[in-house]
Design a protein around this motif. Structure first.
Motif, short mmCIF file in Angstrom:
data_model
loop_
_atom_site.label_atom_id
_atom_site.label_comp_id
_atom_site.label_asym_id
_atom_site.label_seq_id
_atom_site.Cartn_x
_atom_site.Cartn_y
_atom_site.Cartn_z
N MET A 121 0.83 -1.20 0.00
CA MET A 121 0.00 0.00 0.00
C MET A 121 0.87 1.26 0.00
O MET A 121 1.95 1.28 0.61
CB MET A 121 -0.91 0.00 1.22
N GLN A 123 1.76 5.28 0.80
CA GLN A 123 1.52 6.34 1.78
C GLN A 123 1.26 7.68 1.10
O GLN A 123 0.96 8.67 1.76
CB GLN A 123 2.74 6.49 2.69
N GLU A 127 -6.24 5.73 0.45
CA GLU A 127 -6.21 4.28 0.61
C GLU A 127 -7.04 3.56 -0.44
O GLU A 127 -6.65 2.51 -0.95
CB GLU A 127 -6.69 3.91 2.02
N ARG A 131 -5.61 0.64 -3.02
CA ARG A 131 -6.16 -0.72 -3.12
C ARG A 131 -6.58 -1.03 -4.56
O ARG A 131 -6.34 -2.14 -5.05
CB ARG A 131 -7.35 -0.87 -2.18
N ARG A 280 0.20 4.36 9.09
CA ARG A 280 -1.00 3.58 8.82
C ARG A 280 -0.68 2.38 7.94
O ARG A 280 -1.42 1.40 7.90
CB ARG A 280 -2.08 4.43 8.15
N THR A 281 0.44 2.43 7.23
CA THR A 281 0.87 1.30 6.40
C THR A 281 2.37 1.41 6.17
O THR A 281 2.92 2.51 6.13
CB THR A 281 0.13 1.29 5.04
N GLU A 282 3.03 0.27 6.05
CA GLU A 282 4.45 0.22 5.76
C GLU A 282 4.74 -1.08 5.00
O GLU A 282 3.95 -2.03 5.06
CB GLU A 282 5.30 0.23 7.05
N LEU A 303 1.17 -3.06 12.71
CA LEU A 303 1.13 -3.36 11.29
C LEU A 303 1.49 -4.82 11.10
O LEU A 303 2.48 -5.30 11.66
CB LEU A 303 2.10 -2.46 10.52
#
Length: 400
Positions: A121, A123, A127, A131, A280-282, A303
């Motif tokens: 995903m 950054q 979002e 996706r 929120r995502t990595e 995560l």
């Protein structure tokens, strides 16, 4: 081998975990005797279009269009027409149009292609868009690869769930454990300040959620007023974050280090009592592993890619839960003995499982399995390159 690496960003033109990974991999493969060319993008007219750097050839193409930080190179297809001069093409991340275009070209021409997944995903974009892109263009890009590299077994499972059928090799995102160590110089701007030191390292962008870190730290100060927060990095949120600090009268306790040269980053981690990440995502963030290698405990959002590793050397909390982040930060800073033990555990994990030299060796071996050159030809290429390669101790590259 003759390797063509396609990557939108590369260090030190751009900072970040993936750009440095690409640079260091190219540098070390060149030192091994391979002929490496990196095709990247730059709109900086002061930089040469082609240059020799750290043993590899760097080719910069101008961006034609750019959307959400994703640049389409001018002349990419024209350059790829010469890809048959190489034994293998290695693209990085489905998130960049250069990789998508390389995958499409490889499908048409049957040029051996490897792709590294630097996270599923983005950054940089909403979002929902990330996706959608993953389930369409991303899946196509990964299925075009003869071999696909992922950082974790969990990421490999997610790729399979996505419908990716390519050969997937799990190769950890290693760290230079000789550079990132607990012993050595510390960063003066941190050690000169009194009180426990918390460090955030990363771009100041929405995906990293630095505002959550500020909000949590405000709560921490109620319990530990002498604590200090250091933000190491730059980005589009810098001005807004400074306004928050000014408005809340926290200028003395929250400090901006901006971009610190990469060679000084071990000193930053060593000087910190705690490293915090609120993303929120990595993918598999290099900063986390660098901190652990320096025996600095990690507090991160929960995560799935990193949770299992971090909880052996720190704590995790739900994404967006600033109260939980503050409580964990306070409790960890309050127990110095526990911090020390977590730091030691982190160092041991990195030493055992995330050595950068193994990352280079495993990646190079995997590229060799799909290369068009025969083993004997690879040896000839290697012998010829050894006569030309810049000795490891003599190059003057500037790393960040």
């Amino acid at each position: 081998m003759r390797i063509l690496r396609v990557a939108q960003d590369i260090f030190p033109d751009k900072v970040g975990g993936a750009p440095y990974h690409i640079h260091a991999l190219s540098r070390d493969q060149a030192e091994m005797g391979h002929d490496v060319t990196v095709l990247t993008v730059s709109n900086d007219q002061s930089l040469p279009q082609t240059e020799q750097r750290a043993g590899y050839t760097l080719v910069r193409l101008s961006p034609r269009i750019e959307l959400f930080g994703n640049a389409l190179f001018a002349g990419t297809v024209k350059y790829l027409r010469n890809a048959r001069e190489y034994d293998v093409v290695h693209a990085h991340s489905h998130l960049f149009s250069s990789s998508n275009l390389t995958a499409a070209y490889s499908r048409v021409t049957d040029i051996p292609l490897a792709v590294t997944c630097h996270g599923l995903m983005s950054q940089r974009v909403p979002e929902w868009f990330s996706r959608f892109h993953l389930n369409t263009v991303g899946r196509f890009t990964y299925n075009a690869a003869d071999v696909l590299f992922s950082y974790t077994a969990l990421e490999r499972e997610r790729l399979r769930d996505l419908g990716v059928s390519s050969d997937i090799r799990v190769i950890h995102n290693g760290i230079d454990v000789d550079r990132f160590t607990p012993v050595g110089k510390t960063y003066d701007r941190i050690t000169d300040a009194t009180g426990p030191a918390v460090v955030f390292v990363g771009r100041l962008v929405e995906g990293k959620r630095p505002r959550d870190v500020l909000k949590a730290f405000q709560i921490v100060q109620d319990n530990i007023p002498e604590a200090k927060l250091f933000l190491c990095g730059d980005g589009p949120l810098r001005d807004k974050l400074e306004q928050i600090v000014e408005r809340e009268n926290m200028r003395e306790s929250i400090r901006f280090l901006e971009r610190v040269p990469y060679q000084e980053m071990p000193a930053v981690y060593r000087a910190a009592d705690l490293f915090v990440l609120a993303s929120r995502t990595e993918g598999f963030p290099r900063s986390v592993m660098e901190s652990m290698a320096c025996a600095t405990p990690v507090l991160s959002t929960r995560l799935e890619q990193t949770e299992q590793v971090i909880e052996q050397a720190g704590q995790t909390v739900p994404v967006g839960d600033t109260t939980a982040l503050a409580e964990a930060m306070s409790s960890m800073l309050d127990d110095r003995d526990a911090l020390r033990k977590l730091g030691q555990a982190g160092r041991e994990i990195v030493m055992r499982e995330y050595d950068w030299s193994e990352t280079v060796e495993q990646t190079t071996q995997a590229l060799g399995t799909i290369s068009t050159s025969t083993p004997s030809q690879q040896q000839v290429d290697s012998d010829q390159a050894e006569e030309q390669v810049i000795p490891a101790g003599s190059n003057t590259e500037h790393e960040q």
